[in-house]
Design a protein around this motif. Structure first.
Motif, PDB file in Angstrom:
ATOM      1  N   VAL A 110      36.578 -68.844   3.526  1.00 25.26           N
ATOM      2  CA  VAL A 110      37.789 -69.413   4.136  1.00 25.26           C
ATOM      3  C   VAL A 110      37.549 -70.854   4.566  1.00 25.26           C
ATOM      4  O   VAL A 110      38.367 -71.749   4.306  1.00 25.26           O
ATOM      5  CB  VAL A 110      38.245 -68.547   5.334  1.00 25.26           C
ATOM      6  CG1 VAL A 110      39.386 -69.241   6.080  1.00 25.26           C
ATOM      7  CG2 VAL A 110      38.694 -67.172   4.855  1.00 25.26           C
ATOM      8  N   LEU A 111      36.402 -71.099   5.232  1.00 20.68           N
ATOM      9  CA  LEU A 111      36.111 -72.446   5.705  1.00 20.68           C
ATOM     10  C   LEU A 111      35.901 -73.410   4.537  1.00 20.68           C
ATOM     11  O   LEU A 111      36.339 -74.564   4.592  1.00 20.68           O
ATOM     12  CB  LEU A 111      34.876 -72.437   6.593  1.00 20.68           C
ATOM     13  CG  LEU A 111      34.502 -73.782   7.223  1.00 20.68           C
ATOM     14  CD1 LEU A 111      35.628 -74.285   8.115  1.00 20.68           C
ATOM     15  CD2 LEU A 111      33.205 -73.682   8.007  1.00 20.68           C
ATOM     16  N   GLY A 112      35.236 -72.948   3.475  1.00 18.15           N
ATOM     17  CA  GLY A 112      35.029 -73.798   2.305  1.00 18.15           C
ATOM     18  C   GLY A 112      36.334 -74.239   1.691  1.00 18.15           C
ATOM     19  O   GLY A 112      36.524 -75.409   1.341  1.00 18.15           O
ATOM     20  N   VAL A 113      37.286 -73.308   1.565  1.00 21.15           N
ATOM     21  CA  VAL A 113      38.602 -73.642   1.010  1.00 21.15           C
ATOM     22  C   VAL A 113      39.360 -74.562   1.959  1.00 21.15           C
ATOM     23  O   VAL A 113      40.015 -75.525   1.538  1.00 21.15           O
ATOM     24  CB  VAL A 113      39.408 -72.359   0.736  1.00 21.15           C
ATOM     25  CG1 VAL A 113      40.832 -72.706   0.296  1.00 21.15           C
ATOM     26  CG2 VAL A 113      38.715 -71.515  -0.336  1.00 21.15           C
ATOM     27  N   LEU A 139      26.504 -69.970   5.692  1.00 16.71           N
ATOM     28  CA  LEU A 139      26.004 -70.764   6.807  1.00 16.71           C
ATOM     29  C   LEU A 139      25.942 -72.250   6.438  1.00 16.71           C
ATOM     30  O   LEU A 139      26.207 -73.125   7.281  1.00 16.71           O
ATOM     31  CB  LEU A 139      24.620 -70.267   7.225  1.00 16.71           C
ATOM     32  CG  LEU A 139      24.576 -68.847   7.807  1.00 16.71           C
ATOM     33  CD1 LEU A 139      23.133 -68.433   8.093  1.00 16.71           C
ATOM     34  CD2 LEU A 139      25.421 -68.738   9.071  1.00 16.71           C
ATOM     35  N   SER A 140      25.623 -72.533   5.185  1.00 19.91           N
ATOM     36  CA  SER A 140      25.601 -73.924   4.727  1.00 19.91           C
ATOM     37  C   SER A 140      26.993 -74.520   4.735  1.00 19.91           C
ATOM     38  O   SER A 140      27.184 -75.687   5.118  1.00 19.91           O
ATOM     39  CB  SER A 140      24.997 -74.007   3.318  1.00 19.91           C
ATOM     40  OG  SER A 140      23.679 -73.495   3.287  1.00 19.91           O
ATOM     41  N   VAL A 141      27.989 -73.735   4.327  1.00 14.05           N
ATOM     42  CA  VAL A 141      29.372 -74.205   4.351  1.00 14.05           C
ATOM     43  C   VAL A 141      29.817 -74.448   5.791  1.00 14.05           C
ATOM     44  O   VAL A 141      30.510 -75.429   6.085  1.00 14.05           O
ATOM     45  CB  VAL A 141      30.304 -73.199   3.647  1.00 14.05           C
ATOM     46  CG1 VAL A 141      31.774 -73.542   3.882  1.00 14.05           C
ATOM     47  CG2 VAL A 141      30.017 -73.181   2.154  1.00 14.05           C
ATOM     48  N   PHE A 142      29.405 -73.564   6.711  1.00 10.42           N
ATOM     49  CA  PHE A 142      29.712 -73.774   8.133  1.00 10.42           C
ATOM     50  C   PHE A 142      29.170 -75.129   8.599  1.00 10.42           C
ATOM     51  O   PHE A 142      29.873 -75.915   9.240  1.00 10.42           O
ATOM     52  CB  PHE A 142      29.087 -72.679   9.009  1.00 10.42           C
ATOM     53  CG  PHE A 142      29.681 -71.318   8.815  1.00 10.42           C
ATOM     54  CD1 PHE A 142      30.980 -71.167   8.328  1.00 10.42           C
ATOM     55  CD2 PHE A 142      28.961 -70.183   9.117  1.00 10.42           C
ATOM     56  CE1 PHE A 142      31.524 -69.913   8.160  1.00 10.42           C
ATOM     57  CE2 PHE A 142      29.500 -68.921   8.944  1.00 10.42           C
ATOM     58  CZ  PHE A 142      30.787 -68.783   8.463  1.00 10.42           C
TER      59      PHE A 142
END
Length: 379
Positions: free
Chosen positions: A18-21, A224-227
């Motif tokens: 969700v965060l990546g999008v 975690l990397s995307v976060f």
């Protein structure tokens, strides 16, 4: 306990997608200043989000054709290195043009997809299938060996390009806060962590052959990397656009005016004029001072002033200007009229833009931190 960790990993991976999008939509929205670098960063985040989604649901919830192929490994992993490289190219002013040479970066990704989708189709006899299944471990190890080598190669190229760019930046700007230095160091650290994890996966496959935990763990690591990238990216406006000062230092291979002829030998009169101007006019008090703006005030060309500082003074522009700022801070410390300022206030008055840069530069030229130097004055 196992059920708890499974649910926790599910929450983390779903949130990562969700965060990546979300960050991708933010980067590409009309309200954000357009930047070609954002395009490749967006594709990178989407690739990582897709990989998380595919690991989490393919073959379990989504039963599509790729769930039944003979998989050599997740081909999306092979996109991360090339996309990182293209992002760094754009971030450092090297315009990326779509060409056959550019497509060579994506041949490993396309090759793994092609092999994965054709092995079961063209080797359907029982002997071939038995051979593939019998050597599945070695095929997985081969994939991860290539994965680690490819990723390491791209990180090496990225670091080499970044070091060259930092030197180029220090020839133009007197403060580096607006040219994404901290951001690039951060995301390089994130992907170095991913590389180390890939290496751990490879060593596990070689020594234990256990790959049950690999997919789920990779999904969590990617999430975690995307976060981290999303959080840092939202806080750092530099991720959304390149500052104008960066375009001033683009190498001549990009669309820039033809460089002016260099001076063969610095003129001592010009050196004296420069030093007098710095002492009398104190242009270094302007935190936005650049080589181009200083050259304009001196009625010199950018290349003339650059060579004058590099060869005549024996320093780059960044250190040349910040040495004056350090001396100005030291003068402020001895000025009773400035006693009501704290150290950060003195730094800002002298032309610095951040406490971290001030501390680093001050210690570089004095050998002491600002606090230590102030204590010596008190004694």
């Amino acid at each position: 306990m196992a059920a708890f960790f499974e649910q926790l990993s599910l929450i983390i991976t779903n949130a990562g997608v969700v965060l990546g999008v979300f960050v991708t939509l933010l980067l590409t929205s009309k309200s954000v200043r357009e930047s070609r670098a954002n395009l490749f960063l967006s594709i990178l985040l989407l690739a990582m989000s897709f990989s998380i989604l595919h690991i989490q649901y393919a073959g379990r919830v989504i039963n599509h054709f790729s769930a039944n192929v003979f998989s050599l490994g997740d081909p999306t992993f092979l996109l991360i290195g090339p996309l990182l490289w293209l992002y760094m190219q754009e971030l450092t002013g090297h315009r990326t043009r779509w060409s056959f040479r550019l497509m060579l970066h994506f041949i490993p990704f396309l090759t793994v997809i092609l092999l994965s989708t054709t092995l079961n189709r063209y080797f359907s006899d029982s002997t071939a299938v038995a051979f593939l299944n019998g050597h599945r471990g070695w095929l997985a190890i081969s994939f991860w060996v290539f994965m680690v080598i490819q990723f390491s190669g791209y990180l090496y190229l990225i670091n080499k390009r970044w070091q060259a760019y930092r030197q180029l930046v220090e020839q133009e700007v007197s403060n580096t806060e607006n040219v994404s230095l901290a951001w690039v160091q951060f995301f390089m650290g994130v992907f170095l962590g991913i590389l180390l994890f890939f290496l751990l996966v490879l060593l596990n496959l070689i020594h234990h052959g256990n790959s049950v935990w690999v997919g789920r763990t990779i999904a969590v690591v990617f999430s975690l990397s995307v976060f981290a990238l999303g959080y840092k990216g939202i806080l750092q406006k530099e991720i959304f656009h390149l500052d104008q000062t960066q375009t001033d230092v683009v190498p001549p291979s990009v669309s820039v005016p033809t460089p002016e002829p260099e001076i063969r030998k610095p003129d001592q009169q010009l050196i004296d004029r420069l030093l007098r101007f710095m002492a009398d006019e104190k242009p270094y008090l302007d935190p936005e001072l650049t080589l181009s703006s200083l050259a304009k005030r001196l009625n010199l060309s950018r290349s003339e002033l650059s060579q004058l500082i590099n060869e005549g003074v024996g320093n780059n522009f960044y250190n040349f200007v910040n040495k004056y700022r350090v001396e100005q801070v030291k003068a402020f410390m001895n000025n009773p009229a400035m006693k009501h300022y704290n150290l950060l206030g003195l730094a800002l008055e002298a032309g610095f833009k951040s406490k971290s840069t001030f501390n680093l530069i001050f210690k570089r030229f004095t050998g002491l931190t600002p606090s230590e130097y102030l204590q010596t004055l008190s004694k």
